[in-house]
Scaffold this motif. Structure first.
Motif, PDB file in Angstrom:
ATOM      1  N   PHE A 194       0.834  -1.203   0.000  1.00 15.14           N
ATOM      2  CA  PHE A 194       0.000   0.000   0.000  1.00 15.14           C
ATOM      3  C   PHE A 194       0.868   1.252   0.000  1.00 15.14           C
ATOM      4  CE2 PHE A 194      -2.566   3.339   1.832  1.00 15.14           C
ATOM      5  CZ  PHE A 194      -3.781   3.181   1.172  1.00 15.14           C
ATOM      6  N   ALA A 195       1.893   1.240   0.827  1.00 18.25           N
ATOM      7  CA  ALA A 195       2.779   2.403   0.909  1.00 18.25           C
ATOM      8  C   ALA A 195       3.428   2.674  -0.444  1.00 18.25           C
ATOM      9  CB  ALA A 195       3.836   2.184   1.988  1.00 18.25           C
ATOM     10  N   LEU A 196       3.933   1.622  -1.080  1.00 21.26           N
ATOM     11  CA  LEU A 196       4.600   1.805  -2.378  1.00 21.26           C
ATOM     12  C   LEU A 196       3.604   2.211  -3.451  1.00 21.26           C
ATOM     13  CD1 LEU A 196       7.236  -1.070  -2.324  1.00 21.26           C
ATOM     14  CD2 LEU A 196       7.622   1.389  -2.207  1.00 21.26           C
ATOM     15  N   ALA A 197       2.397   1.684  -3.386  1.00 13.93           N
ATOM     16  CA  ALA A 197       1.376   2.087  -4.341  1.00 13.93           C
ATOM     17  C   ALA A 197       1.067   3.572  -4.193  1.00 13.93           C
ATOM     18  CB  ALA A 197       0.108   1.264  -4.139  1.00 13.93           C
ATOM     19  N   GLY A 198       1.082   4.055  -2.936  1.00 15.35           N
ATOM     20  CA  GLY A 198       0.816   5.468  -2.695  1.00 15.35           C
ATOM     21  C   GLY A 198       1.899   6.373  -3.249  1.00 15.35           C
ATOM     22  N   LEU A 199       3.092   5.772  -3.515  1.00 18.34           N
ATOM     23  CA  LEU A 199       4.217   6.548  -4.044  1.00 18.34           C
ATOM     24  C   LEU A 199       4.313   6.470  -5.553  1.00 18.34           C
ATOM     25  CD1 LEU A 199       7.122   5.609  -1.597  1.00 18.34           C
ATOM     26  CD2 LEU A 199       5.677   7.636  -1.550  1.00 18.34           C
ATOM     27  N   ALA A 200       3.549   5.567  -6.151  1.00 21.53           N
ATOM     28  CA  ALA A 200       3.707   5.296  -7.572  1.00 21.53           C
ATOM     29  C   ALA A 200       3.494   6.550  -8.414  1.00 21.53           C
ATOM     30  CB  ALA A 200       2.724   4.210  -7.995  1.00 21.53           C
TER      31      ALA A 200
END
Lengths: 211, 211
Positions: A194-200
């Motif tokens: 989720f965290a990485l998706a939020g940074l995409a």
DNA sequence: GCATAATTCAAACGTTCGTGTGATACGAAC
DNA sequence: GTTCGTATCACACGAACGTTTGAATTATGC
């Protein structure tokens, strides 16, 4: 002077645990000294007062995590997003293994705002490391635009929140029990994804004002 | 019987505030009754004990937010992602306007695990509403695949975490002061954007094991 | 071995805690 | 006007709180 440091250390250890478990008011000096196997007066002798002991526990809280994170943030051999992934996993694992720390910090945040500055100082290196990573990813184009501090805050929110919600929860409330290594991995993996998706980098749907 | 309900209500109100401010142990019965403008014995008379008063404060905490969220989650006229946006904004705003509630719930979570079930019961409708929204978005294709509960937890993490980190923080620690409406909007907008970005259908970079 | 400092201890300090008691004030019923 | 149930009050109880004290114990320097 040989066993002096022992008593002092035992007091600090017991204090950290009990402050975390029961809060500042809930952890009596008598309970702390009893847990440390010493006399009630030991706190007065070694620290001066209960309040001074509490502040000393804060001071002694800068632990291996901070330097590990800083080192990781500077490991140029690993791709930025991979570094963030490892970093979040390690933060979660550390918080999981040291629940005292999270509880202690939360109590500090909620009820002891007068000592918040001491805490912010300790957390500063971690925040800076995260900001550095985000900025690097942004210049590479692997992380979307946005205020690096805000993004770093959202990153930290994931391990901290999931730790708070899953640690020492009574059985039956959560569908997946986090008490086992395997169960915990479910939360850990999701939290990182989720965290990485939020940074995409903007995927076409996310940004702007609307849906 | 005329002013009875008044005293009871005043006690509940004062208790909720003081429990939130100082924690269970930190809020003495004397302080609560003094704040409520009544006698020390009032707690014993109206609730039986301090502990019973505390549990009553929990019970009385199911507030307008829950039903507002449930209603919002069912508003089929608004796109799912837009509903989530509004929902997160309203949760944040509500928590901001009622800091007592967050602090109280955190204390419950950390130090009073024996009463956690009472809390979970109150939060259940909110969690269910979020799950319902996520599932609807997934079936539409506007939200990426993943366990709806885990995604709902990550969604909730944003308003809760940002509330915890920004509310009543001493000036100078955060670069943008959240005390003004405008400053607060910075955190609010970012928090919503990040949450929605975390839900975005796989953008090509995010998923899997690596960077 | 002896003085001297450092550390630990039991005991007590005054205060505050949560709770219980009995008297007093109040309003409604008759 | 008296009675009665409800509500509030001042007050006291024992226990626990953080802190202090002074003697006992232990380690250190010579």
């Amino acid at each position: 002077m040989s066993s002096t440091e022992d008593t002092r250390q035992r007091l600090l250890k017991a204090a950290r645990r009990l402050f975390a478990e029961r809060g500042y008011d809930g952890a009596s000096v008598r309970a702390i000294t009893r847990a440390a196997g010493s006399n009630v007066a030991a706190v007065g002798y070694h620290f001066g007062s209960k309040e001074a002991l509490y502040k000393e526990v804060i001071r002694a809280m800068d632990d291996p995590l901070a330097e590990r994170i800083v080192a990781l943030s500077r490991d140029e051999d690993t791709p930025v997003r991979q570094r963030i992934r490892i970093l979040l996993q390690e933060v979660f694992q550390h918080l999981w293994d040291n629940p005292d720390q999270t509880r202690f910090m939360v109590e500090l945040r909620l009820y002891r705002t007068e000592w918040l500055a001491d805490l912010a100082q300790i957390l500063a290196p971690i925040t800076e490391a995260l900001i550095r990573l985000v900025q690097q990813g942004q210049s590479e184009g692997t992380i979307r635009a946005g205020d690096p501090l805000l993004l770093a805050m959202s990153l930290m929110s994931q391990p901290v929140y999931f730790m708070l919600v899953t640690r020492k929860i009574p059985q039956g409330i959560l569908p997946v029990e986090p008490s086992t290594e395997a169960g915990r991995a479910v939360y850990l993996d999701h939290m990182v994804d989720f965290a990485l998706a939020g940074l995409a980098p903007t995927a076409g749907v996310a940004h702007g004002r609307g849906s």
